[in-house]
Structure formats: C-alpha cells, structure tokens
Write a protein that holds these residues in place. Structure first.
Motif, PDB file in Angstrom:
ATOM      1  N   PHE A   1     -51.837 -22.414  39.309  1.00 27.17           N
ATOM      2  CA  PHE A   1     -52.710 -21.307  39.693  1.00 27.17           C
ATOM      3  C   PHE A   1     -53.804 -21.791  40.634  1.00 27.17           C
ATOM      4  O   PHE A   1     -54.315 -22.908  40.475  1.00 27.17           O
ATOM      5  CB  PHE A   1     -53.385 -20.692  38.463  1.00 27.17           C
ATOM      6  N   LEU A   2     -54.176 -20.937  41.563  1.00 25.58           N
ATOM      7  CA  LEU A   2     -55.433 -21.111  42.275  1.00 25.58           C
ATOM      8  C   LEU A   2     -56.487 -20.296  41.531  1.00 25.58           C
ATOM      9  O   LEU A   2     -56.311 -19.090  41.303  1.00 25.58           O
ATOM     10  CB  LEU A   2     -55.328 -20.640  43.721  1.00 25.58           C
ATOM     11  N   ALA A   3     -57.539 -20.951  41.128  1.00 20.69           N
ATOM     12  CA  ALA A   3     -58.635 -20.299  40.419  1.00 20.69           C
ATOM     13  C   ALA A   3     -59.803 -20.123  41.379  1.00 20.69           C
ATOM     14  O   ALA A   3     -60.290 -21.102  41.957  1.00 20.69           O
ATOM     15  CB  ALA A   3     -59.056 -21.130  39.210  1.00 20.69           C
ATOM     16  N   TYR A   4     -60.245 -18.888  41.540  1.00 22.62           N
ATOM     17  CA  TYR A   4     -61.329 -18.568  42.461  1.00 22.62           C
ATOM     18  C   TYR A   4     -62.666 -18.544  41.719  1.00 22.62           C
ATOM     19  O   TYR A   4     -62.729 -18.771  40.509  1.00 22.62           O
ATOM     20  CB  TYR A   4     -61.040 -17.232  43.139  1.00 22.62           C
TER      21      TYR A   4
ATOM     22  N   SER B   1     -59.785 -23.596  43.330  1.00 27.57           N
ATOM     23  CA  SER B   1     -59.386 -24.815  42.625  1.00 27.57           C
ATOM     24  C   SER B   1     -57.946 -24.664  42.165  1.00 27.57           C
ATOM     25  O   SER B   1     -57.513 -23.569  41.801  1.00 27.57           O
ATOM     26  CB  SER B   1     -60.283 -25.061  41.411  1.00 27.57           C
ATOM     27  N   LEU B   2     -57.213 -25.759  42.172  1.00 28.82           N
ATOM     28  CA  LEU B   2     -55.841 -25.747  41.677  1.00 28.82           C
ATOM     29  C   LEU B   2     -55.848 -26.133  40.199  1.00 28.82           C
ATOM     30  O   LEU B   2     -56.359 -27.190  39.827  1.00 28.82           O
ATOM     31  CB  LEU B   2     -54.974 -26.722  42.471  1.00 28.82           C
ATOM     32  N   VAL B   3     -55.289 -25.270  39.370  1.00 22.77           N
ATOM     33  CA  VAL B   3     -55.256 -25.507  37.928  1.00 22.77           C
ATOM     34  C   VAL B   3     -53.802 -25.641  37.488  1.00 22.77           C
ATOM     35  O   VAL B   3     -52.979 -24.756  37.750  1.00 22.77           O
ATOM     36  CB  VAL B   3     -55.945 -24.365  37.156  1.00 22.77           C
TER      37      VAL B   3
ATOM     38  N   SER C   1     -56.148 -31.607  41.681  1.00 29.31           N
ATOM     39  CA  SER C   1     -55.956 -30.443  40.806  1.00 29.31           C
ATOM     40  C   SER C   1     -56.940 -30.511  39.642  1.00 29.31           C
ATOM     41  O   SER C   1     -56.764 -31.274  38.712  1.00 29.31           O
ATOM     42  CB  SER C   1     -54.520 -30.418  40.275  1.00 29.31           C
ATOM     43  N   ASP C   2     -57.962 -29.696  39.704  1.00 25.74           N
ATOM     44  CA  ASP C   2     -58.968 -29.673  38.634  1.00 25.74           C
ATOM     45  C   ASP C   2     -59.947 -28.539  38.922  1.00 25.74           C
ATOM     46  O   ASP C   2     -60.234 -28.237  40.084  1.00 25.74           O
ATOM     47  CB  ASP C   2     -59.731 -31.002  38.589  1.00 25.74           C
ATOM     48  N   LEU C   3     -60.473 -27.938  37.864  1.00 29.22           N
ATOM     49  CA  LEU C   3     -61.474 -26.888  38.071  1.00 29.22           C
ATOM     50  C   LEU C   3     -62.720 -27.414  38.756  1.00 29.22           C
ATOM     51  O   LEU C   3     -63.449 -26.657  39.400  1.00 29.22           O
ATOM     52  CB  LEU C   3     -61.860 -26.264  36.725  1.00 29.22           C
ATOM     53  N   ASP C   4     -62.983 -28.704  38.604  1.00 29.51           N
ATOM     54  CA  ASP C   4     -64.173 -29.286  39.219  1.00 29.51           C
ATOM     55  C   ASP C   4     -63.950 -29.669  40.675  1.00 29.51           C
ATOM     56  O   ASP C   4     -64.864 -30.166  41.329  1.00 29.51           O
ATOM     57  CB  ASP C   4     -64.615 -30.517  38.429  1.00 29.51           C
TER      58      ASP C   4
ATOM     59  N   ASP D   1     -52.009 -35.587  37.482  1.00 30.16           N
ATOM     60  CA  ASP D   1     -52.210 -34.163  37.250  1.00 30.16           C
ATOM     61  C   ASP D   1     -53.022 -33.869  35.996  1.00 30.16           C
ATOM     62  O   ASP D   1     -53.284 -32.710  35.671  1.00 30.16           O
ATOM     63  CB  ASP D   1     -50.868 -33.425  37.191  1.00 30.16           C
ATOM     64  N   GLY D   2     -53.411 -34.928  35.249  1.00 31.66           N
ATOM     65  CA  GLY D   2     -54.261 -34.749  34.086  1.00 31.66           C
ATOM     66  C   GLY D   2     -53.561 -34.211  32.862  1.00 31.66           C
ATOM     67  O   GLY D   2     -54.220 -33.912  31.860  1.00 31.66           O
TER      68      GLY D   2
END
Length: 392
Positions: A290-293, A278-280, A246-249, A380-381
C-alpha cells in the motif's frame, strides 16, 4: 478507540512495570476521588449517582494486563474484520444515512466511507457495544497502579458527561477499557468532540446515528484529517525495489515511487507528482502493498496498531469503491513464541525491541530491517521463520 470485545484497546498498550503493585483499599481510594471530583466542581448529586456502590472489577485489571490480539497478521485480521457481509452492511448504511453523511462531510471534510469503516470495526455498526459498567471500569483503571493518571481524567470526563445531560450512569456501558458509543469514544473525547447532530439537545453516541456520524467526523477533523485527499492505495511492487525505503517513517513523492516501478492495482491511477506517500508492506515484499498518504496518520492516531490501522483504512477504500486486495504469497507470520524468540535474539544483539511479548511492533520491525540489511537480505522489515533460523 477500541473494538468492543475484539481489540482489547490497543490504544493503551504499554508494559506493566514489575514494581507496579496496588496498595491501599479501593474503597479508600474512591472516597478520595469523590473529594477530588467535588473540588473540581462536579455536583454532589452526580458524584453520588455515578459512584455510590461502585466496586473494583478484577476482570478489568486482568484484561488490561493481557492484551495480545495484534499478534495476528494483517491478512488474518483484515479477512475477519473486512468481511463481505460487513462491506455489504456498510454500503447499506451509507445509502440509508446519505443525507447525514453528506452533511457531515460538508461540515468536517471526512468522507462517509471513512466513518463507516471505523463504525464497523469498532462495534459492528452498533451491534457490539460491550456490556460492562463504564464507570466501574474507569474507576478500576483509575485505581490500578498501571495508568492511574490517565484513567482518573477519563473518569472525571465521564462524570462531566453525566452532568452535561448527555448520558445517565445507567446508559454508560461498554467494553472493559471504558469507551462509549458506536465508534467507541474515550470519555475525554466524548466530552470534547461529541456533536448533537439530530438537534434533540443531547450528544448521544449510543442511540443516535446522526450524533455518531457527526461526532466521529468531528473527532477525525480535529486530529488532522485533510478533506479531498487520499488515505490509502493498494499498489504492485517490482522485485528490485529498494526495500529499506518501505516504512511509515519514510516518505517520497509519488514521482519517485513511479520511478522505482510502483504501479497501481485495478483501475486506479498513480500520477508521477509531488504528493508524498509511504510504502507499507504489512506482510513483507511478497504480501499486500500500500501507499499510505498523509491522512493515513489519522488512522494511527485513532489506534496505534498497524494491523488495525491498515484494516480500517483498507475497509474504507473498499467502501469507496476499491477492489479486493491482492493477497500475494507472503510467508506465514511468526507465532507468539517465535516472535518472543526473535525479540530475545535482537535484544541480545543490542536492539531496542520494546516489550518482549512476541508481538511484532514498530521497534521490532525496525530492528528486523536493520538486521536484514546487515545480512544482505531484502530489508522489508517483515520477520520470517527463515530469518529466525538464520539468526539462530
């Protein structure tokens, strides 16, 4: 871009060097700047009308040094900024200016809901533009030792906007960091991306709603918005997810997220296809997910704060018809003092957490995730008081 009076311009966050000390008088600096502006072709009439009598604004320097709004958690910030009243007002504006939004989407590919969300968060739909003299703010920041080169270019851009006939010096008012208009454009972006959408011969992002709509769409298109593509989707996560993913990267095709048990909320669908996402988890595995596209990158280009970017993107999904988010049961975010304590511990362990200010940014989240993995915790950061106690 910033939210006038609220965001304190997180676009420009950065640590102030201990060696940063202003030397020389502002008046001497201003004389030299006027000479530079003239050498770059700006007319003497514009230079004198814009800069004669300008004085240093110490409150701008103080505001620039004290940015801390993003210590707030995602839910705290989004609850305040994506309110019921603001959603209702946004939908009213989408209906009222539908012809302009449709025309802008045909031309630039950006949905009206995305534009309206930025409009609402930045200035409450034009109700809070800020009231500082933009030229004075820009001159102060261009003189100040923190980022003089950045703001010298912004001040030159503001002079060119005046010379182009879009705004007068008196019309240039806004928040302390020098943005202008109803979606808070930096002067350089105003110069490059402002659009005369109402056909009056001027690009007026203060008074012309059509110009505001088209200019915002033009800017988003220029920085990479992909038409007819999603930007953010709320999802439900299983308990046994590989949390370190789970990370934007970190990006995977939706088929992989489906395989790992990710499910959509509401009536939305999640096809098991190759679209990357990405899973945020802004508040960890027990909070909203959220899934970030790919289009979400545009939000972080607009403003690098994850809290702001997620709030703006979530607001746009609500305007586009998505239901309210699931709040989950995430533990409270760390206080600023707890955040500083955590960063100090992580720094002593060799992690680069950036500025030790208590604000949990990308570097601190990455360090937290690594520590969680080493301790055998779900990575999960998201830093918690429990983690802080354990590290102590």
């Amino acid at each position: 871009m910033c939210v006038a009076g609220v965001m304190a311009c997180a676009l420009f966050t950065g640590e102030v060097s201990a060696a940063c000390q202003n030397t020389g008088s502002f008046e001497s600096w201003l004389r030299q700047f006027k000479q530079e502006a003239a050498a770059q072709g700006i007319s003497p009439a514009v230079i004198s009308s814009a800069l004669n009598g300008i004085t240093l604004d110490e409150s701008v320097i103080k505001a620039d040094r004290g940015q801390a709004v993003f210590a707030q958690s995602f839910l705290t910030f989004s609850d305040r900024m994506v309110s019921k009243n603001r959603i209702e007002k946004g939908n009213q504006l989408l209906r009222k200016y539908k012809a302009y939004f449709d025309r802008a989407e045909r031309q630039y590919g950006v949905p009206g809901a995305v534009i309206v969300a930025f409009w609402g968060l930045e200035t409450d739909f034009g109700a809070n533009l800020g009231n500082k003299q933009t030229l004075r703010s820009l001159a102060t920041l261009a003189y100040d030792c923190r980022r003089p080169d950045k703001f010298r270019e912004e001040l030159l851009a503001a002079l060119r906007i005046i010379e182009r006939g879009d705004l007068t010096p008196e019309q240039m008012r806004g928040p302390w960091a020098g943005e202008m208009g109803q979606t808070q454009f930096l002067a350089s972006n105003y110069l490059k991306y402002a659009v005369d959408f109402d056909g009056d011969g001027r690009r007026d992002l203060i008074n012309s709603i059509p110009d505001v709509i088209a200019s915002t769409a033009n800017y988003l298109d220029a920085i990479g918005w992909k038409p007819n593509q999603p930007w953010l989707q709320e999802v439900r996560v299983p308990e046994n997810l590989p949390w370190h993913q789970s990370d934007l990267d970190v990006s995977h095709p939706r088929s992989q997220w489906v395989k790992w048990g990710i499910k959509p909320t509401g009536n939305a669908s999640l096809p098991a296809d190759g679209v990357q996402a990405s899973l945020v988890l802004p508040m960890g595995r027990n909070g909203p997910a959220f899934l970030a596209y790919d289009n979400f990158r545009i939000y972080t280009e607009w403003n690098e704060s994850l809290v702001y970017s997620l709030s703006a993107a979530y607001f746009a999904t609500r305007l586009a018809g998505a239901p309210p988010l699931r709040r989950g049961n995430a533990p409270d975010a760390l206080s600023l003092s707890q955040g500083r304590q955590l960063q100090q511990i992580l720094a002593r362990r060799g992690y680069d957490v950036g500025k030790i200010d208590g604000i949990i940014g990308a570097k601190t989240r990455a360090a937290v995730k690594d520590v969680q993995q080493k301790l055998g915790l779900p990575a999960d950061g998201y830093p918690t008081s429990e983690l802080l106690t354990r590290l102590n």
